[in-house]
Design a protein around this motif. Structure first.
Motif, short mmCIF file in Angstrom:
data_model
loop_
_atom_site.label_atom_id
_atom_site.label_comp_id
_atom_site.label_asym_id
_atom_site.label_seq_id
_atom_site.Cartn_x
_atom_site.Cartn_y
_atom_site.Cartn_z
N ARG A 88 0.95 -1.30 -0.13
CA ARG A 88 0.05 0.00 0.01
C ARG A 88 0.98 1.43 0.07
NH1 ARG A 88 -5.41 0.50 1.04
NH2 ARG A 88 -5.92 2.78 1.45
N ILE A 93 -1.19 4.54 -2.32
CA ILE A 93 -2.80 4.48 -2.26
C ILE A 93 -3.02 5.44 -1.12
CG2 ILE A 93 -4.77 3.07 -2.01
CD1 ILE A 93 -3.04 0.84 -3.38
N SER A 95 -6.57 7.02 -1.23
CA SER A 95 -8.09 7.28 -1.44
C SER A 95 -8.75 5.74 -1.23
CB SER A 95 -8.61 7.94 -2.65
OG SER A 95 -8.13 7.39 -3.64
N SER A 96 -9.84 5.85 -0.55
CA SER A 96 -10.84 4.68 -0.43
C SER A 96 -12.22 4.86 -0.30
CB SER A 96 -10.34 3.98 0.73
OG SER A 96 -10.74 4.64 1.77
N ASN A 100 -19.13 -0.55 0.14
CA ASN A 100 -19.12 -1.16 -1.14
C ASN A 100 -20.41 -1.35 -1.77
OD1 ASN A 100 -16.16 -1.81 -0.65
ND2 ASN A 100 -16.50 -3.49 0.49
N HIS A 142 -10.75 1.95 -6.12
CA HIS A 142 -10.67 3.20 -5.45
C HIS A 142 -11.96 3.34 -4.98
CE1 HIS A 142 -6.60 4.12 -6.45
NE2 HIS A 142 -6.65 3.85 -7.67
N ASN A 143 -13.01 2.58 -5.19
CA ASN A 143 -14.26 2.81 -4.66
C ASN A 143 -14.38 1.84 -3.29
OD1 ASN A 143 -14.91 4.85 -6.53
ND2 ASN A 143 -15.78 3.15 -8.06
N ARG A 144 -13.78 0.93 -3.08
CA ARG A 144 -13.68 0.03 -2.01
C ARG A 144 -13.20 0.74 -0.78
NH1 ARG A 144 -12.95 -5.59 -3.42
NH2 ARG A 144 -12.83 -5.99 -5.90
N THR A 145 -13.70 0.16 0.28
CA THR A 145 -13.32 0.50 1.79
C THR A 145 -11.67 0.28 1.71
OG1 THR A 145 -13.99 -1.42 2.83
CG2 THR A 145 -15.62 0.22 2.51
N GLU A 146 -11.40 0.68 2.87
CA GLU A 146 -9.87 0.68 2.98
C GLU A 146 -9.53 -0.99 3.44
OE1 GLU A 146 -6.37 2.27 6.12
OE2 GLU A 146 -8.26 3.33 5.83
N GLN A 149 -9.87 -3.04 0.25
CA GLN A 149 -8.58 -2.72 -0.60
C GLN A 149 -7.45 -3.57 -0.01
OE1 GLN A 149 -8.11 1.41 -0.51
NE2 GLN A 149 -9.18 1.86 -2.19
N GLU A 150 -7.30 -3.73 1.29
CA GLU A 150 -6.15 -4.35 1.89
C GLU A 150 -6.41 -5.77 1.72
OE1 GLU A 150 -5.70 -3.69 6.14
OE2 GLU A 150 -5.06 -1.39 5.81
#
Length: 442
Positions: A88, A93, A95-96, A100, A142-146, A149-150
């Motif tokens: 990350r 990265i 933004s998040s 979802n 980039h629309n996913r939550t943090e 994304q992880e």
């Protein structure tokens, strides 16, 4: 361990190859040795003389088409820990999304096709660059939550991660590896059960200890001789039903020669005959049990249930064949006879505890071994079958040879500990066998 005390990797060593959370036990037998991790084949020759704990980068050498897709062959190149940065952070990265709810899993989020990803993988060997391209061509990342994304990044890291760490085998590592790969090879003994067996048995650096096990890849004798320690006076007599003791875990520890010599591996039936050579009542009692309960070995067919076999060949109750050394020099007794004599002398002196891990019914073997244990000493019996230990429990109660009997079941729950998402693991093992414990009486 400091860098000065960390041993170096040598030919003939067993090593543990770790790629993220996956671990594998491998023997580094020669410079031509290779290891397989899924579709990846690693050449191990560059590991020689590097210290344990070193991290190596997988460099693609060749790609071949196999039955399960592309098989990649890699060389290993020593690298520093600084190259193992957070994906990350490396990708920058920041933004998040808030949630979802608007993300639709229709298989069209990734603009790159499978063929494009394979070409990208062949062109660049660094996982961070591959993941960067996947993130750039993802319509929903980039629309996913943090948290989402992880999870996405961890999933891609697991697939494209190009670093491995070489670790020195330990009891804990081998117990986890054996249990994950094939629990039946170690009789379902999980690491928490193993620790309880060692604790209940009271194994320490002084005294003589008796172990009977019918196949744990050498895990139990390795754990016990490791608990006895180096530069001590403790001795372990390791009894087994086959012609050859399973010693893979014991050899993997690479213990000092003097410590290895204090683990005496003998065939159960032949050493009892050595001990009761003037009267074979105890041996006959063991052999009289049903065939499915006690598997008496055949001399002509050695036990091949383990990857590594000991050089010590021991007999069954049938007349053993002479080996080449004995044929050339009839006056030199074979090694198994010398080990039997060593074990028999300790049996006359009696032991400070008894540990059993039996695939067969433990009752008849236990009755033959209990007289060899001193009074007020612990016995520990492991079995995957509760009913067998219940029958043994009632027999010991009726004979009044053992007191303070307890039959317990081991159950372990693993937890995922992460910020804001601590919960039990979704996939975990339940029961790990049963333990019958007690103390001998006069």
């Amino acid at each position: 361990m400091t860098a000065l005390t960390t041993p170096n990797i040598q030919l003939g060593d067993y090593i543990v190859i770790q790629r993220q959370k996956y671990t594998k036990l491998q023997k580094f037998g020669s410079l031509d040795t290779t290891a397989t991790l899924g579709k990846e084949t690693l050449e191990l020759k560059s590991l020689l003389d590097h210290p344990y704990g070193s991290t190596f980068k997988m460099c693609v050498k060749e790609t071949k088409a196999g039955k399960r897709g592309a098989q990649r062959q890699h060389t290993l190149e020593l690298c520093s820990e600084t190259e193992l940065g957070s994906t990350r952070e490396n990708l920058g990265i920041s933004s998040s999304g808030a949630d979802n709810r608007d993300i639709c899993d229709n298989g069209e989020a990734q603009a790159l096709k499978s063929s494009d990803i394979e070409q990208l993988r062949e062109a660049c060997n660094e996982s961070s660059k591959i993941i960067e391209k996947l993130v750039e061509n993802s319509k929903t990342f980039h629309n996913r939550t943090e948290y989402s994304q992880e999870k996405y990044l961890l999933k891609k890291e697991k697939k494209y991660f190009e670093f491995v760490q070489i670790r020195q085998p330990t009891i804990r590592l081998m117990a986890d590896i054996f249990y994950r790969q094939d629990a039946d090879k170690v009789m379902g003994i999980r690491v928490d059960t193993l620790s309880q067996i060692i604790s209940y048995s009271g194994v320490c650096g002084f005294g003589n200890y008796l172990l009977y096990e019918s196949g744990t890849n050498g895990l139990l004798p390795a754990a016990m001789i490791n608990a006895i320690g180096a530069d001590t006076e403790g001795t372990l007599v390791h009894m087994h039903p086959g012609n050859v003791a399973q010693k893979q875990a014991l050899l993997a520890l690479k213990l000092p020669f003097e410590q290895q010599q204090r683990c005496i591996s003998v065939n159960l039936y032949s050493v009892l005959r050595e001990f009761y050579q003037n009267g074979t009542a105890a041996v006959d009692a063991v052999e009289a049990s049903p065939k499915e309960e006690v598997n008496e070995p055949e001399t002509d067919q050695p036990d091949t249930s383990t990857d590594e076999q000991s050089e010590t060949t021991e007999p069954s109750t049938k007349k053993p064949k002479l080996d080449g050394e004995t044929q050339s020099n009839p006056r030199t007794p074979p090694r198994w006879q010398l080990e039997n004599k060593r074990a028999a002398s300790l049996m006359h002196a009696k032991f400070d505890s008894l540990v059993m891990s039996a695939k067969e019914h433990p009752s008849s073997i236990l009755q033959a071994l209990i007289p060899l244990i001193r009074p007020s000493r612990p016995i520990v019996i492991f079995s995957t079958c509760k009913e067998l230990l219940l029958e043994t429990y009632m027999e010991l109660k009726s004979t009044a040879k053992v007191t303070n009997l307890h039959l317990t079941s081991n159950w372990l729950r693993m937890y995922q500990i992460l910020p804001n998402r601590t919960h039990p693991e979704v996939n975990m093992s339940g029961n790990s066998g049963y333990l019958l414990t007690g103390y001998t009486l006069q």
